[in-house]
Design an enzyme around this catalytic site. Sequence first.
Site: not given
Ligand SMILES: NC(=O)c1ccc[n+]([C@@H]2O[C@H](COP(=O)([O-])OP(=O)(O)OC[C@H]3O[C@@H](n4cnc5c(N)ncnc54)[C@H](OP(=O)(O)O)[C@@H]3O)[C@@H](O)[C@H]2O)c1
Length: 303
Positions: A33-34, A37, A39, A161, A187
Amino acid sequence: MKLPEELQFIENARLPQKNTLARMDGKLCVLTGATSGVGYHAARRLAQGGASLVLVCRNVYKAAQVQAELQHTFGRQVDVLQADFSQLDEVRSAAASLLASYSHIDVLINNAGLHNTHRTLTKEGFETVFCVNHLASFLLTRLLLDRMIASAPSRILQVNSQGHRFGGLDLTDLNWKRRRYRGLQGYGASKVAQLLTVWELAERLRGTGVTINAMHPGEVRTNIGMNNGPLYRFYKRYLIGWMLKDPVISGEAIYYLVAAPEMAEVSGRFFNLTINEKPAAFALDRELGKRVWMISEQATRLA
Ligand SMILES: NC(=O)c1ccc[n+]([C@@H]2O[C@H](COP(=O)([O-])OP(=O)(O)OC[C@H]3O[C@@H](n4cnc5c(N)ncnc54)[C@H](OP(=O)(O)O)[C@@H]3O)[C@@H](O)[C@H]2O)c1
């Protein structure tokens, strides 16, 4: 006034974070997931620190852009593998390609994740968030485990999370057939399941030189949830968006956890960014963890 233990995470979020000047030259990191965000910022920080990267992403077009940017900016080896984590066969194929191409894996970071406000099912019939956030990361980790043990000292990091505190895990209804689906709890269930398997795995890996930890990457401005309807997107963009931080802090924290020498032997912990923290009590239930382990093995056909 000191907050009760279960609310300590609020205070921890305000503490100064740790970082490291340690380099990762010569280390191979697999990161999921790089493309966006957390990643994306972890990938940048790892490349800046000298690591070679394999980005496992579902959207190869977006991944190729990140790959080109990192190669151009930091001059590192960056490879891309395609896998949609809502399809476990694609996780198996990605693991097979990784094992065929890389004799040594120093770091595995399971970061890919999503948040749905509505219940959807994968082709195999799993609730999608549970599949992507938990089952896929569980399967990938297990399939790479022997290679990580052979590469020891090595580190596994699960991007989890604070959302695990929403709960929602019911092993008799993982697909939400009996309950009304609620996004935060769906979630939460996926993240509780992942945490419970982290404690199990940390115990099984004791003495192997492989560590496994979980972390919360901060409340940061990313694309998570933006796949949902206009109401949710409005809420996220205009009502809570201003409170969210720059995900560069997530990249820095991930780098610290996988690179810092003082983290080399730390395993089986949950970190709020870089602060060691106690998760919710139900996410520490080892009996439940053993059942989650078994169910996850069955679901991913590892059993
Ligand atoms: N943002 C926050 O405040 C927060 C807080 C707590 C935990 N987190 C955790 O941080 C991690 C990253 O999330 P983020 O906030 O950076 O969100 P994000 O910007 O939506 O990034 C998510 C990443 O996961 C990939 N992904 C989603 N569905 C997928 C699938 N079916 N198969 C393969 N890859 C997939 C996305 O790919 P695409 O680019 O193709 O969509 C993207 O690269 C997650 O595990 C999330 O639960 C985030």
